[in-house]
Design an enzyme around this catalytic site. Structure first.
Site, PDB file in Angstrom:
ATOM      1  N   GLN A   1      44.551  45.095  33.625  1.00 44.52           N
ATOM      2  CA  GLN A   1      44.067  43.907  32.927  1.00 44.52           C
ATOM      3  C   GLN A   1      42.948  44.317  31.981  1.00 44.52           C
ATOM      4  OE1 GLN A   1      41.403  41.519  35.143  1.00 44.52           O
ATOM      5  NE2 GLN A   1      42.103  39.607  34.232  1.00 44.52           N
TER       6      GLN A   1
ATOM      7  N   SER B   1      37.713  42.217  30.040  1.00 44.96           N
ATOM      8  CA  SER B   1      36.265  42.399  29.863  1.00 44.96           C
ATOM      9  C   SER B   1      35.955  43.384  28.747  1.00 44.96           C
ATOM     10  CB  SER B   1      35.635  42.925  31.148  1.00 44.96           C
ATOM     11  OG  SER B   1      35.932  42.081  32.214  1.00 44.96           O
TER      12      SER B   1
ATOM     13  N   GLU C   1      44.725  33.939  41.587  1.00 37.00           N
ATOM     14  CA  GLU C   1      44.096  34.672  42.679  1.00 37.00           C
ATOM     15  C   GLU C   1      43.148  33.834  43.509  1.00 37.00           C
ATOM     16  OE1 GLU C   1      39.926  35.084  41.568  1.00 37.00           O
ATOM     17  OE2 GLU C   1      40.835  36.272  43.176  1.00 37.00           O
TER      18      GLU C   1
ATOM     19  N   GLU D   1      27.626  34.286  41.074  1.00 32.58           N
ATOM     20  CA  GLU D   1      26.845  33.280  40.338  1.00 32.58           C
ATOM     21  C   GLU D   1      27.784  32.394  39.515  1.00 32.58           C
ATOM     22  OE1 GLU D   1      26.058  36.585  40.354  1.00 32.58           O
ATOM     23  OE2 GLU D   1      24.394  36.377  41.757  1.00 32.58           O
TER      24      GLU D   1
HETATM   25  C1  LIG Z   1      35.166  46.879  40.596  1.00 33.45           C
HETATM   26  C2  LIG Z   1      35.370  46.116  39.340  1.00 33.45           C
HETATM   27  C3  LIG Z   1      36.632  46.019  38.803  1.00 33.45           C
HETATM   28  C4  LIG Z   1      36.850  45.328  37.620  1.00 33.45           C
HETATM   29  N1  LIG Z   1      38.106  45.295  37.094  1.00 33.45           N
HETATM   30  C5  LIG Z   1      38.320  44.689  35.899  1.00 33.45           C
HETATM   31  C6  LIG Z   1      39.605  44.722  35.279  1.00 33.45           C
HETATM   32  O1  LIG Z   1      40.547  45.294  35.805  1.00 33.45           O
HETATM   33  N2  LIG Z   1      39.764  44.139  34.098  1.00 33.45           N
HETATM   34  C7  LIG Z   1      38.751  43.473  33.467  1.00 33.45           C
HETATM   35  O2  LIG Z   1      38.978  42.928  32.404  1.00 33.45           O
HETATM   36  N3  LIG Z   1      37.507  43.401  34.028  1.00 33.45           N
HETATM   37  C8  LIG Z   1      37.275  44.016  35.214  1.00 33.45           C
HETATM   38  N4  LIG Z   1      36.018  43.990  35.785  1.00 33.45           N
HETATM   39  C9  LIG Z   1      34.935  43.375  35.031  1.00 33.45           C
HETATM   40  C10 LIG Z   1      34.380  42.084  35.622  1.00 33.45           C
HETATM   41  O3  LIG Z   1      35.260  41.027  35.406  1.00 33.45           O
HETATM   42  C11 LIG Z   1      33.003  41.845  34.993  1.00 33.45           C
HETATM   43  O4  LIG Z   1      32.170  42.909  35.387  1.00 33.45           O
HETATM   44  C12 LIG Z   1      32.391  40.536  35.426  1.00 33.45           C
HETATM   45  O5  LIG Z   1      33.078  39.457  34.863  1.00 33.45           O
HETATM   46  C13 LIG Z   1      30.898  40.462  35.064  1.00 33.45           C
HETATM   47  O6  LIG Z   1      30.668  40.743  33.745  1.00 33.45           O
HETATM   48  P1  LIG Z   1      29.544  41.777  33.295  1.00 33.45           P
HETATM   49  O7  LIG Z   1      29.770  43.022  34.036  1.00 33.45           O
HETATM   50  O8  LIG Z   1      29.546  41.821  31.836  1.00 33.45           O
HETATM   51  O9  LIG Z   1      28.187  41.165  33.814  1.00 33.45           O
HETATM   52  P2  LIG Z   1      27.335  40.034  33.083  1.00 33.45           P
HETATM   53  O10 LIG Z   1      28.233  38.938  32.654  1.00 33.45           O
HETATM   54  O11 LIG Z   1      26.471  40.652  32.070  1.00 33.45           O
HETATM   55  O12 LIG Z   1      26.463  39.536  34.299  1.00 33.45           O
HETATM   56  C14 LIG Z   1      25.256  40.191  34.708  1.00 33.45           C
HETATM   57  C15 LIG Z   1      24.559  39.297  35.720  1.00 33.45           C
HETATM   58  O13 LIG Z   1      24.212  38.043  35.103  1.00 33.45           O
HETATM   59  C16 LIG Z   1      24.725  36.980  35.828  1.00 33.45           C
HETATM   60  N5  LIG Z   1      25.120  35.894  34.935  1.00 33.45           N
HETATM   61  C17 LIG Z   1      25.836  35.962  33.803  1.00 33.45           C
HETATM   62  N6  LIG Z   1      26.052  34.739  33.301  1.00 33.45           N
HETATM   63  C18 LIG Z   1      25.468  33.871  34.170  1.00 33.45           C
HETATM   64  C19 LIG Z   1      25.358  32.438  34.217  1.00 33.45           C
HETATM   65  N7  LIG Z   1      25.907  31.662  33.294  1.00 33.45           N
HETATM   66  N8  LIG Z   1      24.700  31.904  35.264  1.00 33.45           N
HETATM   67  C20 LIG Z   1      24.139  32.697  36.222  1.00 33.45           C
HETATM   68  N9  LIG Z   1      24.205  34.029  36.214  1.00 33.45           N
HETATM   69  C21 LIG Z   1      24.873  34.607  35.193  1.00 33.45           C
HETATM   70  C22 LIG Z   1      25.942  37.553  36.550  1.00 33.45           C
HETATM   71  O14 LIG Z   1      26.289  36.772  37.672  1.00 33.45           O
HETATM   72  C23 LIG Z   1      25.444  38.926  36.908  1.00 33.45           C
HETATM   73  O15 LIG Z   1      24.682  38.845  38.059  1.00 33.45           O
HETATM   74  C24 LIG Z   1      35.772  44.690  36.961  1.00 33.45           C
HETATM   75  C25 LIG Z   1      34.497  44.765  37.521  1.00 33.45           C
HETATM   76  C26 LIG Z   1      34.284  45.479  38.683  1.00 33.45           C
HETATM   77  C27 LIG Z   1      32.912  45.548  39.252  1.00 33.45           C
END
Ligand SMILES: Cc1cc2nc3c(=O)[nH]c(=O)nc-3n(C[C@H](O)[C@H](O)[C@H](O)COP(=O)(O)OP(=O)(O)OC[C@H]3O[C@@H](n4cnc5c(N)ncnc54)[C@H](O)[C@@H]3O)c2cc1C
Lengths: 378, 407
Positions: free
Chosen positions: B138, B141, B258, B389
């Protein structure tokens, strides 16, 4: 498999909510806190007219033959309304063991009168130790001719002051195995030698001290087999735990819903407080706990209805979960309401106090977690 | 309400159990060879032997018709009822049987193609997802778009019969080995159009020229996900799913698949059994750890939470079957399950005392370091499919109806 209420259960729930909103407003709840009897005989009669009291009794004893799950659905609504009426003591704590262990004569004597609201019963079980084990039963019943003579003090007996009969758990033999030699007696609450005193409680629920001083009860009033009362009690405790949980879930859901409503309306810093994440996340956590409570209570009630051997485990899981759920919902409920939540006039404290009382009734969360640990052979 | 199995459901369960009983001895043997699983489900091993093992097990499941059982028969599934799916999840967990390859294809890409794809797309892709011949990933991100997915910048521009895609995706789980990706890319560049109407949903060949995946090492030390660079990648127009600029809504549908299930709660029950075994093996002050009252309390609490999660999930399923919206139980259940998983893993480490520091390959490592791996993997679980969150925001705003915060 199917894990939701069926249509009739949804109807029962809706009808109960409507009835209680009309007949049991908070004004009445508060009046009953001040009232010496603590319940309204008029409302009790109306409840019996709704067929709630005999809900689970077979038709031949004046009931409607519904199942324990239906009763749980009903109790959830009673808990939501904080219904001030001895429905759990009368139905779950005494009518059910009479149904399960009583002679034909006893069933005929009590059940129809309970169903039509003429008779209130309660269970005199706990003593000074506050425990729930057979070894906590020390009030004695000694044979004397056709009678047994009961001596000792029962504590935390709900609604004994208005009860017509007490189901008294006694010790009739004192061997090393405390489960042997426990006997249950149906005792007329007006028998000579019984002294009942209402204890002052935080919720203003009526919990009583019941002192038995050479109280004579005829041997035909034993419920079930002499010395073999403990298995009956075990089942009573499981049912009581789940009934209490249903009651608690109703209260917790009320606290959640009213807090959501308030969070939408109350403005601070120019916006509804419900738009602040600190408030949203409190409520989201509450939703997890309350949905969880509903789910585990329905499951536990189902095991009772099916006589499923998992009922003891399910009841312990439910009681431990719901104890925390109700408390958290009302604690955060007060917090979300701010100053107004701390006032006497707001209803939240009625639920908060009830949550603290329910938490320790029929075993607290730690007690039930330990039971779960034992059943899992940890 | 009825928690017991109907005769058909019982027959399905028995058939499955017979099959599992017949096949688990060999499964165990092979698993022992590569170290015990233990710990949280899906603590992805990436070694060649591990991959080989997964392919072997997938083929077993597939040949017996136990892959994608809820898929309709016309697409190679079993057309199993939702309840049969529940039974399947439960028995697989009880038998401690792992899944096959391509969870993402079977759970996400496949159902999306079934729901929104063309007949041609269905014929082309679905059979090979089931057989495990083609593995999916997928690519949603991006570095600047995680929780705020609608901030994605990857662009797809029309050129003849193709779209030409440029941009960077990140955290692409399994990207290095995947044959295909579900991709979200911008196809509308007018800044006055609301963000949610600027995306399209594509099926992208990961072997296309211009696709580069660079592995990213996770805290487990393994590289299960990667950075995906897209440099003038051509995707034929017939590999768009649904309408142009409607991709956001299709991707949200993918996420729904899911959320509303009880399987992770059920898998936690298996992990809890492993944890209980651990407390019998470990000693503290000359006594098995299982006698310690505080430990007993904690494990019992996990067991209660896992069951609560299970019954929340089951209620949500019943609502779905009745054609009602899943209701608050679904997002609520998933939040509970993911946080519970972390607490279980954390305690499993804690209980090992100084041994908890020893990892796989270390002389005294407990269960050959399985817990250490699954503990670390569990830390990603409250991030990966929407952070806790974000899940709390969704519960508060969508299911409880609280207002959004706006400046
Ligand atoms: C093991 C793993 C596998 C993954 N696999 C995939 C994959 O196969 N394909 C894919 O596309 N993505 C994948 N992801 C990505 C995942 O979907 C993102 O990491 C996730 O959506 C969080 O985005 P970010 O890392 O940019 O964090 P951010 O969005 O930057 O968040 C950072 C922090 O801020 C908080 N935050 C952000 N917005 C808000 C809000 N509105 N209110 C309160 N708190 C907030 C978050 O909760 C978090 O604590 C994977 C991630 C992991 C860890």
């Amino acid at each position: 498999m199917n894990f939701e209420l069926d249509e009739e259960q949804v109807m029962l729930k809706t009808a109960a909510r409507d009835f209680l909103e009309k007949e049991c407003p908070k004004k009445l709840v508060r009046e009953m806190m001040e009232d010496k009897r603590g319940y309204s005989p008029e409302l009790w009669k109306k409840i019996s007219d709704q067929d709630w009291l005999g809900l689970t009794f077979p038709e031949e004893y004046g009931g409607t033959g519904c199942c324990f799950l239906d009763l749980a659905v009903l109790l959830e609504e009673c808990g939501r309304a904080l219904l001030p009426a001895p429905i759990i003591p009368t139905v779950v704590l005494t009518a059910h063991p009479i149904m399960a262990a009583g002679t034909e004569e006893q069933k005929k004597q009590y059940l129809p009168k309970i169903a039509n609201g003429e008779m209130i019963l309660t269970l005199a079980f706990m003593e000074a130790s506050g425990g729930l084990e057979a070894s906590d039963v020390n009030v004695t019943a000694t044979p004397s001719g056709d009678n047994f003579i009961i001596n000792g003090t029962k504590l935390f007996v709900p609604d004994a002051h208005i009860a017509d009969y007490l189901l008294c758990v006694t010790r009739t033999k004192n061997g090393p195995d405390k489960e042997q030699g426990t006997s249950l007696f149906l005792v007329d609450a007006r028998t000579d030698g019984i002294r009942i005193e209402v204890l002052k409680t935080m919720t203003d629920e009526k919990l009583c001290e019941v002192v038995f001083n050479n109280v004579a009860v005829h041997k035909k009033n034993v419920l079930g087999k002499l010395d073999q009362g403990w298995p009956v009690m075990k089942r009573v405790l499981v049912e009581a735990q789940v009934a209490e949980c249903a009651w608690m879930t109703g209260g917790a859901r009320w606290a959640m819903e009213i807090s959501i409503d308030y969070a939408r309306l109350r403005i601070a810093f120019g916006r509804p407080i419900g738009s602040f994440q600190a408030i949203q996340h409190k409520l989201a956590n509450m939703a997890v706990e309350v949905e969880g409570a509903t789910s585990i209570v329905y499951y536990a009630a189902w095991t009772i209805m099916e006589n499923n051997p998992d009922m003891t485990l399910a009841a312990s899981m439910a009681k431990s979960w719901c104890g925390e759920t109700y408390k958290h919902a009302t604690f955060d409920g007060v917090q979300i309401h701010g100053g107004i939540g701390y006032t006497w006039d707001h209803d939240m404290h009625l639920y908060l106090k009830r949550a603290k009382a329910c938490e320790v009734t029929f075993g607290d969360s730690n007690y039930h977690r330990e039971k779960v640990a034992q059943m899992l052979h940890i | 309400m009825d928690f017991s199995l109907s005769p058909q459901e019982e027959a399905f369960r028995k058939e499955l159990c017979d099959w599992l009983d017949k096949n688990t001895p060999e499964l165990r043997q092979r698993m022992r060879r590569q170290g015990p699983p233990g710990g949280a489900p899906g603590a992805g091993e990436e070694s060649p032997e591990a991959q080989e093992f997964t392919r072997w097990w997938h083929k077993k499941l597939y040949d017996a018709g136990y892959v994608g059982i809820a898929w309709p028969k016309e697409y190679g599934g079993r057309g199993a009822t939702i309840m049969e799916q529940v039974i399947f999840n439960e028995e697989m967990a009880k038998h401690r049987a792992p899944g096959g390859v391509g969870g993402l294809g079977i759970g996400w890409a496949g159902p999306t193609i079934m729901a929104a794809g063309t007949e041609e797309q269905k014929k082309r892709f679905l059979p090979k997802i089931l057989s495990g011949e083609e593995v999916w990933c997928q690519a949603f991100s991006e570095p600047e778009a995680g929780s705020d997915l609608a901030n994605s910048q990857t662009r797809a521009v029309e050129d003849g019969d193709d779209y030409v895609v440029n941009g960077q995706k990140v955290w692409t789980t399994g990207g290095m080995r995947a044959d295909w990706a579900i991709l979200l890319a911008k196809t509308e560049f007018d800044p006055s159009v609301p963000r949610h109407r600027t995306f399209s949903y594509f099926l992208m060949d990961m072997h296309s020229p211009g696709v580069t995946v660079r592995p990213l090492r996770e805290m487990t030390g393994a590289a299960a996900f990667g950075e995906t660079f897209l440099d003038n990648v051509r995707i034929p127009k017939n590999l768009m799913v649904g309408q142009k600029n409607n991709g956001w809504y299709i991707s949200m549908g993918t996420l729904e698949f899911e959320r509303s299930n009880s399987s992770s709660a059920i898998q936690h029950l298996t992990t809890i059994s492993n944890l209980i075994e651990l407390t019998h093996k470990m000693e503290r002050n000359g006594q098995p750890l299982s006698k310690d009252p505080v430990t007993r309390q904690k494990i019992a609490q996990f067991y209660i939470e896992a069951n609560v999660g299970k019954y929340i999930g089951l209620r949500a399923l019943t609502r779905q079957l009745r054609g009602q919206t899943p209701g608050p139980e679904s997002s609520v259940g998933s939040l509970l399950a993911m946080e519970l998983g972390q607490r279980i893993e954390d305690l499993a480490m804690y209980l090992q005392g100084p041994y908890s520091q020893l990892v796989r390959g270390s002389k005294y490592a407990i269960d050959n370091g399985a817990w250490q791996r699954s503990f670390l993997a569990s830390r990603g679980r409250t991030i990966m499919t929407g952070t806790s969150e974000i899940k709390r925001n969704i519960i508060a705003q969508r299911t409880l109806g609280l207002p959004r915060y706006t400046e």
